[in-house]
Design a protein around this motif. Structure first.
Motif, PDB file in Angstrom:
ATOM      1  N   ILE A   1       0.845  -1.194   0.000  1.00 22.24           N
ATOM      2  CA  ILE A   1       0.000   0.000   0.000  1.00 22.24           C
ATOM      3  C   ILE A   1       0.883   1.247   0.000  1.00 22.24           C
ATOM      4  CG2 ILE A   1      -1.721   1.304   1.304  1.00 22.24           C
ATOM      5  CD1 ILE A   1      -2.658  -1.377   2.491  1.00 22.24           C
ATOM      6  N   ALA A   2       0.645   2.122  -0.965  1.00 27.00           N
ATOM      7  CA  ALA A   2       1.405   3.368  -1.039  1.00 27.00           C
ATOM      8  C   ALA A   2       0.484   4.560  -0.821  1.00 27.00           C
ATOM      9  CB  ALA A   2       2.102   3.491  -2.389  1.00 27.00           C
ATOM     10  N   SER A   3       0.899   5.459   0.042  1.00 27.00           N
ATOM     11  CA  SER A   3       0.164   6.702   0.311  1.00 27.00           C
ATOM     12  C   SER A   3      -1.298   6.440   0.646  1.00 27.00           C
ATOM     13  CB  SER A   3       0.270   7.648  -0.902  1.00 27.00           C
ATOM     14  OG  SER A   3       1.605   7.999  -1.131  1.00 27.00           O
ATOM     15  N   GLY A   4      -1.541   5.423   1.449  1.00 27.59           N
ATOM     16  CA  GLY A   4      -2.906   5.111   1.848  1.00 27.59           C
ATOM     17  C   GLY A   4      -3.344   5.911   3.059  1.00 27.59           C
ATOM     18  N   TYR A   5      -4.632   5.867   3.331  1.00 27.82           N
ATOM     19  CA  TYR A   5      -5.157   6.484   4.544  1.00 27.82           C
ATOM     20  C   TYR A   5      -6.509   5.852   4.868  1.00 27.82           C
ATOM     21  CZ  TYR A   5      -8.718   9.408   2.226  1.00 27.82           C
ATOM     22  OH  TYR A   5      -9.811   9.841   1.526  1.00 27.82           O
ATOM     23  N   LYS A   6      -6.975   6.062   6.072  1.00 27.49           N
ATOM     24  CA  LYS A   6      -8.243   5.492   6.497  1.00 27.49           C
ATOM     25  C   LYS A   6      -9.421   6.304   5.968  1.00 27.49           C
ATOM     26  CE  LYS A   6      -7.059   3.501  11.028  1.00 27.49           C
ATOM     27  NZ  LYS A   6      -7.359   3.630  12.479  1.00 27.49           N
ATOM     28  N   LEU A   7     -10.498   5.606   5.688  1.00 31.46           N
ATOM     29  CA  LEU A   7     -11.750   6.283   5.397  1.00 31.46           C
ATOM     30  C   LEU A   7     -12.316   6.868   6.682  1.00 31.46           C
ATOM     31  CD1 LEU A   7     -13.541   3.795   2.995  1.00 31.46           C
ATOM     32  CD2 LEU A   7     -13.100   6.196   2.494  1.00 31.46           C
ATOM     33  N   ASP A   8     -12.755   8.122   6.632  1.00 32.94           N
ATOM     34  CA  ASP A   8     -13.403   8.747   7.788  1.00 32.94           C
ATOM     35  C   ASP A   8     -14.915   8.781   7.641  1.00 32.94           C
ATOM     36  OD1 ASP A   8     -11.092   9.258   9.240  1.00 32.94           O
ATOM     37  OD2 ASP A   8     -10.716  11.141   8.177  1.00 32.94           O
ATOM     38  N   ASP A   9     -15.417   8.367   6.492  1.00 35.15           N
ATOM     39  CA  ASP A   9     -16.859   8.288   6.289  1.00 35.15           C
ATOM     40  C   ASP A   9     -17.438   7.315   7.316  1.00 35.15           C
ATOM     41  OD1 ASP A   9     -19.458   7.515   5.348  1.00 35.15           O
ATOM     42  OD2 ASP A   9     -18.934   8.237   3.353  1.00 35.15           O
ATOM     43  N   SER A  10     -18.395   7.763   8.103  1.00 34.75           N
ATOM     44  CA  SER A  10     -18.922   6.966   9.218  1.00 34.75           C
ATOM     45  C   SER A  10     -19.519   5.641   8.770  1.00 34.75           C
ATOM     46  CB  SER A  10     -19.971   7.774   9.994  1.00 34.75           C
ATOM     47  OG  SER A  10     -21.052   8.144   9.154  1.00 34.75           O
ATOM     48  N   ARG A  11     -19.887   5.520   7.513  1.00 35.87           N
ATOM     49  CA  ARG A  11     -20.453   4.262   7.013  1.00 35.87           C
ATOM     50  C   ARG A  11     -19.395   3.186   6.825  1.00 35.87           C
ATOM     51  NH1 ARG A  11     -22.915   6.133   1.578  1.00 35.87           N
ATOM     52  NH2 ARG A  11     -20.917   7.237   1.641  1.00 35.87           N
ATOM     53  N   TRP A  12     -18.114   3.585   6.830  1.00 34.01           N
ATOM     54  CA  TRP A  12     -17.053   2.641   6.508  1.00 34.01           C
ATOM     55  C   TRP A  12     -16.010   2.484   7.611  1.00 34.01           C
ATOM     56  CZ3 TRP A  12     -17.781  -0.166   2.193  1.00 34.01           C
ATOM     57  CH2 TRP A  12     -18.664   0.330   1.236  1.00 34.01           C
ATOM     58  N   THR A  13     -16.123   3.238   8.689  1.00 32.26           N
ATOM     59  CA  THR A  13     -15.095   3.168   9.734  1.00 32.26           C
ATOM     60  C   THR A  13     -15.094   1.831  10.468  1.00 32.26           C
ATOM     61  OG1 THR A  13     -16.638   4.316  11.225  1.00 32.26           O
ATOM     62  CG2 THR A  13     -14.970   5.664  10.119  1.00 32.26           C
ATOM     63  N   TYR A  14     -16.168   1.064  10.352  1.00 37.65           N
ATOM     64  CA  TYR A  14     -16.213  -0.253  11.004  1.00 37.65           C
ATOM     65  C   TYR A  14     -15.110  -1.173  10.477  1.00 37.65           C
ATOM     66  CZ  TYR A  14     -18.233  -2.369   6.797  1.00 37.65           C
ATOM     67  OH  TYR A  14     -18.436  -2.826   5.515  1.00 37.65           O
ATOM     68  N   LEU A  15     -14.595  -0.883   9.301  1.00 40.41           N
ATOM     69  CA  LEU A  15     -13.563  -1.720   8.705  1.00 40.41           C
ATOM     70  C   LEU A  15     -12.300  -1.776   9.558  1.00 40.41           C
ATOM     71  CD1 LEU A  15     -13.892  -0.579   4.981  1.00 40.41           C
ATOM     72  CD2 LEU A  15     -14.632  -2.769   5.939  1.00 40.41           C
ATOM     73  N   TYR A  16     -12.090  -0.754  10.374  1.00 38.42           N
ATOM     74  CA  TYR A  16     -10.852  -0.669  11.149  1.00 38.42           C
ATOM     75  C   TYR A  16     -11.080  -0.912  12.639  1.00 38.42           C
ATOM     76  CZ  TYR A  16     -10.169   2.075   6.882  1.00 38.42           C
ATOM     77  OH  TYR A  16     -10.158   2.504   5.587  1.00 38.42           O
ATOM     78  N   GLU A  17     -12.230  -1.440  13.012  1.00 37.59           N
ATOM     79  CA  GLU A  17     -12.512  -1.642  14.436  1.00 37.59           C
ATOM     80  C   GLU A  17     -11.603  -2.696  15.057  1.00 37.59           C
ATOM     81  OE1 GLU A  17     -16.655  -2.508  14.618  1.00 37.59           O
ATOM     82  OE2 GLU A  17     -17.276  -0.398  14.441  1.00 37.59           O
ATOM     83  N   GLN A  18     -11.198  -3.686  14.263  1.00 30.15           N
ATOM     84  CA  GLN A  18     -10.273  -4.710  14.730  1.00 30.15           C
ATOM     85  C   GLN A  18      -8.982  -4.611  13.918  1.00 30.15           C
ATOM     86  OE1 GLN A  18     -10.894  -6.697  17.318  1.00 30.15           O
ATOM     87  NE2 GLN A  18     -12.939  -5.780  17.558  1.00 30.15           N
TER      88      GLN A  18
END
Length: 213
Positions: free
Chosen positions: A156-173
């Motif tokens: 992954i190059a120059s990636g970042y997390k989605l802050d859209d509340s519909r998708w933040t569940y992807l990073y809960e674990q």
């Protein structure tokens, strides 16, 4: 792993291009790497399903592109993206559902893949999509109904997390997929802190940083 004639099968790597690009551009940028790794890896390139309009596109020539479309002129090529930003504060993205459905079909029809590569010289969407794909496969997300196993690695190059509340569940674990994260400390597109934040979402990550973008 399947082996043939006593040799280990090639790694199959799904390659996700960046914003405003397409598979042919990405393939051209990686041509030296493809040639150098031809004996050990197969690179599979796909086009993002969303066709961007002039007002969705970053860059100094937005107004010029929009004026050309209004006057009936066509763009020199189809501009694609995995999603586009509807609102920055709060963050809201559009088109990501379509991309997830598309990637599910790619995994079903063209898989299996060993890993995913999202790299695009300072652009961010491809790196983000690689992370989204890893998270959905690990969580057996119903939105990505592909039957594909978890990936063995992500680059992954120059990636970042989605802050859209519909998708933040992807990073809960913490994400289990082993990952290599590349970013430029002086990247003007995505601040290094955002790339580091995404790296920390992966439990087994390695970083490679440079001064440039």
């Amino acid at each position: 792993m399947v082996v043939t004639t006593g040799e280990q099968a090639k790694l199959r790597i799904l390659c996700l291009h960046g914003y405003e690009q397409d598979s042919s551009i990405f393939r051209t940028k990686l041509r030296q790497h493809i040639a150098g790794l031809a004996d050990v890896a197969e690179f599979v390139f796909v086009d993002a399903p969303n066709v961007l309009q002039p007002y969705d596109i970053d860059g100094m020539d937005n107004l010029k592109r929009a004026a050309a479309v209004r006057s009936g002129e066509s763009l020199d090529r189809t501009i694609r993206g995995w999603y586009w930003l509807k609102s920055a504060a709060p963050e809201q993205v559009c088109g990501l559902e379509t991309s997830v459905e598309f990637l599910a079909s790619v995994l079903r029809d063209n898989g299996p893949f060993d890993g995913v590569l999202g790299f695009s010289q300072g652009k961010f969407v491809c790196g983000l999509m690689a992370a989204v794909l890893c998270a959905m496969l690990e969580n057996r997300d119903s939105a990505l109904d592909s039957g594909h196993p978890e990936l063995k690695f992500a680059i992954i190059a120059s990636g970042y997390k989605l802050d859209d509340s519909r998708w933040t569940y992807l990073y809960e674990q913490p994400l289990r997929t082993p990952s290599l994260h590349m970013y430029g400390v002086l990247d003007t597109m995505i601040h290094v802190s955002k790339s580091i934040d995404l790296r920390r979402a992966f439990a087994h990550s390695v970083e490679l940083s440079t001064l440039g973008a």
